[in-house]
Motif scaffolding. Structure first.
Motif, PDB file in Angstrom:
ATOM      1  N   UNK A 295      35.921  83.236  24.012  1.00  0.00           N
ATOM      2  CA  UNK A 295      36.390  82.486  25.180  1.00  0.00           C
ATOM      3  C   UNK A 295      35.691  81.138  25.244  1.00  0.00           C
TER       4      UNK A 295
ATOM      5  N   UNK B 166      34.476  79.781  28.307  1.00  0.00           N
ATOM      6  CA  UNK B 166      33.981  79.658  29.689  1.00  0.00           C
ATOM      7  C   UNK B 166      32.663  78.871  29.738  1.00  0.00           C
TER       8      UNK B 166
ATOM      9  N   UNK C 221      32.449  87.864  20.873  1.00  0.00           N
ATOM     10  CA  UNK C 221      31.986  89.209  20.493  1.00  0.00           C
ATOM     11  C   UNK C 221      32.810  89.637  19.284  1.00  0.00           C
TER      12      UNK C 221
ATOM     13  N   UNK D 227      33.304  92.663  16.126  1.00  0.00           N
ATOM     14  CA  UNK D 227      32.972  93.985  15.586  1.00  0.00           C
ATOM     15  C   UNK D 227      33.262  93.982  14.093  1.00  0.00           C
TER      16      UNK D 227
ATOM     17  N   UNK E 133      42.121  94.702  27.763  1.00  0.00           N
ATOM     18  CA  UNK E 133      42.184  95.509  26.544  1.00  0.00           C
ATOM     19  C   UNK E 133      40.777  95.873  26.082  1.00  0.00           C
TER      20      UNK E 133
ATOM     21  N   UNK F  89      38.526  97.234  22.544  1.00  0.00           N
ATOM     22  CA  UNK F  89      38.411  97.572  21.124  1.00  0.00           C
ATOM     23  C   UNK F  89      37.087  98.301  20.972  1.00  0.00           C
ATOM     24  N   UNK F  90      37.109  99.489  20.398  1.00  0.00           N
ATOM     25  CA  UNK F  90      35.871 100.270  20.311  1.00  0.00           C
ATOM     26  C   UNK F  90      35.744 100.936  18.956  1.00  0.00           C
TER      27      UNK F  90
ATOM     28  N   UNK G 272      31.904  99.191  22.611  1.00  0.00           N
ATOM     29  CA  UNK G 272      33.241  98.772  23.019  1.00  0.00           C
ATOM     30  C   UNK G 272      33.204  97.303  23.424  1.00  0.00           C
ATOM     31  N   UNK G 273      34.201  96.558  22.999  1.00  0.00           N
ATOM     32  CA  UNK G 273      34.374  95.167  23.419  1.00  0.00           C
ATOM     33  C   UNK G 273      35.537  95.131  24.413  1.00  0.00           C
TER      34      UNK G 273
ATOM     35  N   UNK H 254      38.010  92.951  26.937  1.00  0.00           N
ATOM     36  CA  UNK H 254      38.531  91.629  27.332  1.00  0.00           C
ATOM     37  C   UNK H 254      38.978  91.740  28.781  1.00  0.00           C
TER      38      UNK H 254
ATOM     39  N   UNK I 155      39.940  87.839  33.532  1.00  0.00           N
ATOM     40  CA  UNK I 155      39.335  86.543  33.852  1.00  0.00           C
ATOM     41  C   UNK I 155      39.036  85.714  32.612  1.00  0.00           C
ATOM     42  N   UNK I 156      39.122  86.345  31.422  1.00  0.00           N
ATOM     43  CA  UNK I 156      38.723  85.660  30.198  1.00  0.00           C
ATOM     44  C   UNK I 156      37.332  86.068  29.737  1.00  0.00           C
ATOM     45  N   UNK I 157      36.563  86.704  30.640  1.00  0.00           N
ATOM     46  CA  UNK I 157      35.226  87.157  30.268  1.00  0.00           C
ATOM     47  C   UNK I 157      35.327  88.277  29.234  1.00  0.00           C
ATOM     48  N   UNK I 158      34.225  88.446  28.492  1.00  0.00           N
ATOM     49  CA  UNK I 158      34.135  89.504  27.485  1.00  0.00           C
ATOM     50  C   UNK I 158      32.933  90.372  27.815  1.00  0.00           C
TER      51      UNK I 158
ATOM     52  N   UNK J 178      30.370  93.518  26.122  1.00  0.00           N
ATOM     53  CA  UNK J 178      29.937  94.375  25.016  1.00  0.00           C
ATOM     54  C   UNK J 178      29.238  95.578  25.655  1.00  0.00           C
TER      55      UNK J 178
ATOM     56  N   UNK K  22      41.752 102.717  15.724  1.00  0.00           N
ATOM     57  CA  UNK K  22      41.270 101.542  14.997  1.00  0.00           C
ATOM     58  C   UNK K  22      41.921 100.242  15.445  1.00  0.00           C
TER      59      UNK K  22
ATOM     60  N   UNK L 207      42.970  97.547  18.912  1.00  0.00           N
ATOM     61  CA  UNK L 207      42.682  97.293  20.329  1.00  0.00           C
ATOM     62  C   UNK L 207      43.733  97.969  21.204  1.00  0.00           C
TER      63      UNK L 207
END
Lengths: 339, 334
Positions: free
Chosen positions: A208, A210, A223, A225, B190, B192-193, B210-211, B213, B216-219, B221, B325, B327
Motif C-alpha cells: 500500500x 499509506x 507484506x 509471503x 481478503x 492469504x495464509x 496470515x496476511x 488486506x 481501508x488499504x491497511x495490511x 501480518x 494456497x 488468497x
C-alpha cells in the motif's frame, strides 16, 4: 588489491569506502560519480581521488570495483567494469528487472570477472549464528519464519542536509525499480534461501501507499509471503514504516519456528540507547561487528584467488526474480509461481 | 441484582468464576460435564453446582458459556429460547454459519449476546487502540500481531487438538488477533495464509502466518502458534501509521524477572498466559464491562457479537487460504 567505487548514489558507498580505507592490503584507486558535486564531496571527505567519469577510473585498471549507483544504472556500470577486466561487487538489488540482472551475470561470465552481490547480512555475526545452528541440524525441519526488514523512508538517509546528497532516487520507480518491495525484500529473500538451502517456489505480496502517501508515489508498505520447496513459508515485512526520528535507520529481524524449537534473531540489536541533549531524541549506538567489512573481506579474497565469491551474481538474480514475482502478485492479487 | 450462571469449569471457566466474584453479580451456580471440578469451583466461590444446563438456565438472567467451541452454538440457542442473556467465550462459534444463527436467535429472543474477545480488554492492546483512535499515529498502514504458545495440554479429552471441536489454532488462538486487527484497521477484504501441522499431520495447523488486506488499504501480518517449546508464550504488537509508529515487541514490557531454582516435578501450566502483573486481570475487566452492559450502566459494548462473527470469518478464510494456497476473500466464507 586496487579497488575503485563507481557512484555514490547508494549510501552504502560511504561505509564501504570507510571499511576499505581501514584495510592495509587494499589501495583505493578512487571514486567516480556522475554527480560531480557529490563525487568531489566524498572524495574530499575521505581524502581519495575523484574521477570525473567512470571510464577515467576504469582506465586506471583497478583489480575490482564496487558499483553503488542507482539500481537501474547497475547494468551499464557492471558492463563497463567487466569489459575493463575489473571484478565487481554490485550493490543490491542487482537490477530493477530480471532481464538486467541476467545480463549483469552474463557479462561478468563473458569477460571472466568475478561478480558478487552485496548481501552483507550473510556476514552479520548474529545471522551467521542462526546459519550455523541450522547447518548443524540443531533445528530440524524449518516450518515457518516471521521476518522484518523495515526502514525509514530512504530519502531520509543522508548524513548532512546538502541538496546533492539527497537520495530521492530510492522513491523513483524508474531508478529504484519500485518502492519498499524493491528495496527491502532482497536481503531476507537471500538470507532465507541461504539458511534453508532451497529456492522460493511461490510469492504472494500485498502493498500500500499509506505511509508517506503525499510525499512519494511508490509503495511504502508491504507484506510478502515466500514459500520454499520444502513447504516452509516466510513472511517478510518490507515496509518503510520507521519514522524519520526513529532511533536508527530500521532493522532486520526474524523468528524461526522449527521442529527443534524457536530461534529469534535481531541483526541490529547490538546497540545501546544514547540520549544526548544535542540530538534531541534517543539514538541507537551500534557496537556489534561490522557485516560490511566481512562482506568486503570475502570479496577481496575471492578476487585475489580468482574464485567464485560466497555470494554470487546468481544469488542476486534469484532475489530480483523474487521481487519481480512480488510485483506481479500485487498486480494480480494472486500468489505467483517462481522458477 | 443480575443472576449469573457459568457453564464450563476448565481453564476459562475457572478464570471467569474468579472474575465474576469481583463483580456485583449474584453468582448463582456452575454447570459442567466435569462435576468434580465444578464442585471445587463452587466451593471456592460460594456457589452451587447445577447438574443440568436447563436447570442452570432456569435459575439465571445471564449465562456465561465457557465450554469447548463446538458447544457454543447449541448452548446459545438454548439460552435464547429460555430468554436468557449470553456471554460467550471466544471464538464465538465453530463456523460462521453457526455464529450467524446464534446472533439471529438472540436478536429474535431480544436477549444480549456478548462475546469474550478478551484481548480488547488487555491494557496494552486497549492502550494501543486508544493511541490509534486519538490519531496519534495517523492513518493505519501496517499492523503486526503475534500470539505464539505451545500446544495446549489437557489431561483428558484434549478438545483443543480436535479440529471438529476447536477449529484448531487458527480459529482458537488467531481469532484474538484477527479481531484485534479488525478493531485497529477495519474490515478485512481478503486473507492469504500459510500454515503447518508440525506436531502431527492429522492434527490441526499449529503454526501459521496470515496476511490480511483491509478495506481501508491497511495490511496486517498475523502470526499464531501452538508450536513453541513449552513454557514459552509470546505476544507482540506493532502498528505503523502515516504519522507515527507503536512498537510493543514480545517481552519488552515485562516488569519482573523472577528466576527461581527449579523444584522437583515442576512443569508448565496447561495453557500459557502472559505474565504481567496488574491490579485487575483483563478477564475481570471484561466481565465487569459485560455486567455494566447487561444492567444498562454502560450502553456501548467494547466488542459485539458481529465482531466475534467477523473474527470467525477471517479465521475460516485463513484456513481456506492455507488449504487452497490462494488468497480468499471474506465474501467467500459468508
Amino acid at each position: 588489491m586496487r579497488i575503485g567505487i563507481l557512484s555514490f548514489a547508494h549510501l552504502h558507498a560511504e561505509s564501504y569506502l570507510g571499511a576499505l580505507l581501514a584495510m592495509p592490503d587494499v589501495t583505493v584507486v578512487g571514486i567516480a560519480d556522475d554527480n560531480a558535486e557529490r563525487g568531489r564531496y566524498f572524495a574530499g571527505q575521505f581524502g581519495v581521488t575523484w574521477f570525473e567519469s567512470y571510464a577515467a577510473l576504469l582506465a586506471e585498471k583497478p583489480d575490482a570495483v564496487i558499483v553503488c549507483s542507482e539500481n537501474a544504472n547497475h547494468r551499464p556500470l557492471v558492463e563497463m567494469a567487466a569489459a575493463a577486466g575489473a571484478h565487481v561487487l554490485c550493490e543490491k538489488p542487482l537490477a530493477t528487472t530480471v532481464e538486467d540482472a541476467r545480463a549483469i551475470v552474463e557479462v561478468c561470465q563473458q569477460y571472466g570477472v568475478q561478480l558478487m552481490t552485496a548481501f552483507p547480512m550473510r556476514f552479520s555475526s548474529p545471522a551467521l549464528e542462526v546459519k550455523k545452528l541450522m547447518a548443524s541440524g540443531g533445528l530440524g525441519r524449518i516450518y515457518g519464519v516471521n521476518a522484518t526488514n523495515q526502514g525509514a523512508l530512504p530519502e531520509f538517509h543522508q548524513a548532512e542536509n546538502l541538496p546533492f546528497l539527497k537520495r530521492d532516487w530510492f522513491v523513483d520507480k524508474a531508478l529504484a525499480g519500485g518502492g519498499a518491495l524493491a528495496d527491502h525484500i532482497v536481503h531476507l529473500a537471500d538470507l532465507l534461501r541461504w539458511y534453508l538451502g532451497e529456492e522460493v517456489t511461490e510469492v504472494y505480496a500485498a502493498s500500500n501507499t499509506i505511509l508517506h502517501g503525499g510525499r512519494v508515489s511508490v509503495e511504502t508498505g508491504g507484506l510478502v509471503m515466500l514459500t520454499f520447496e520444502s513447504g516452509a513459508f516466510a513472511s517478510v515485512d518490507c515496509s518503510w514504516s520507521k519514522p524519520a526520528y526513529y532511533p536508527t535507520w530500521g532493522g532486520l529481524a526474524l523468528e524461526v519456528v522449527a521442529e527443534g524449537g524457536l530461534v529469534t534473531m535481531d541483526a541490529f540489536k547490538q546497540v545501546m540507547t544514547v540520549y544526548s541533549h544535542s540530538a534531541g531524541r534517543p539514538r541507537y549506538a551500534w557496537w556489534g561487528s561490522d557485516a560490511n567489512a566481512g562482506m568486503l573481506r570475502e570479496f577481496i579474497a575471492a578476487c585475489g584467488e580468482n574464485r567464485t565469491p560466497a555470494v554470487t551474481g546468481a544469488d542476486g538474480l534469484r532475489a530480483v526474480e523474487i521481487v519481480a514475482a512480488a510485483y506481479e502478485s500485487v498486480e494480480s492479487g494472486d500468489a505467483v509461481r517462481v522458477g | 441484582m443480575l443472576k449469573v450462571g457459568l457453564v464450563g469449569s476448565g481453564f476459562m471457566g475457572s478464570t471467569h468464576a474468579a472474575g465474576w466474584a469481583q463483580t456485583p453479580a449474584q453468582f448463582v451456580g456452575i454447570c459442567s460435564a466435569d462435576t468434580a471440578r465444578a464442585g471445587k469451583l463452587a466451593a471456592q466461590y460460594g456457589t452451587q453446582v447445577y447438574n443440568s444446563y436447563e436447570a442452570l438456565l432456569d435459575a439465571v438472567d445471564v449465562v456465561d458459556i465457557c465450554t469447548p467451541t463446538h458447544l457454543h452454538h447449541e448452548m446459545t440457542l438454548q439460552a435464547a429460547r429460555a430468554g436468557k442473556h449470553v456471554i460467550c467465550e471466544k471464538p464465538l462459534a465453530r463456523t460462521p454459519a453457526q455464529g450467524r444463527e446464534m446472533i439471529a436467535a438472540c436478536e429474535a429472543a431480544d436477549v444480549k449476546l456478548l462475546v469474550a474477545q478478551v484481548v480488547r480488554f488487555f491494557p496494552e492492546y486497549a492502550a494501543a487502540k486508544g493511541i490509534v483512535e486519538r490519531g496519534e499515529i495517523g492513518k493505519v498502514a501496517v499492523v503486526r500481531l503475534t500470539r505464539c504458545a505451545y500446544q495446549p495440554k489437557l489431561a483428558a479429552d484434549n478438545w483443543f487438538l480436535d479440529p471438529a471441536k476447536s477449529g484448531g489454532m487458527m480459529l482458537d488462538l488467531m481469532c484474538h488477533d484477527f479481531d484485534y486487527a479488525r478493531w485497529i484497521a477495519g474490515d478485512v477484504d481478503s486473507v492469504y495464509a500459510r500454515s503447518v501441522r508440525s506436531a502431527d499431520p492429522t492434527a490441526p495447523e499449529d503454526y501459521s502466518i496470515a496476511i490480511l488486506r483491509h478495506t481501508s488499504g491497511a495490511l496486517s501480518n498475523v502470526e499464531g502458534a501452538w508450536a513453541y517449546p513449552p513454557p514459552m508464550f509470546r505476544t507482540a504488537l506493532e502498528i505503523a501509521g502515516d504519522a507515527g509508529l507503536i512498537e510493543h515487541p514480545a517481552g519488552s514490557s515485562t516488569p519482573l524477572g523472577i528466576h527461581l531454582k527449579a523444584k522437583a516435578g515442576g512443569d508448565a501450566p496447561d495453557v500459557g498466559l502472559p505474565a504481567s502483573p496488574l491490579a485487575e486481570d483483563p478477564y475481570t475487566t471484561q466481565l465487569k464491562h459485560f455486567y455494566n452492559i447487561l444492567t444498562g450502566a454502560e450502553t456501548t459494548p467494547r466488542v459485539t457479537a458481529q465482531d466475534g462473527l467477523a473474527a470467525v470469518q477471517i479465521a475460516h478464510a485463513a484456513m481456506e487460504s492455507a488449504r487452497s494456497g490462494r488468497p480468499v476473500r471474506l465474501s467467500e466464507v459468508q
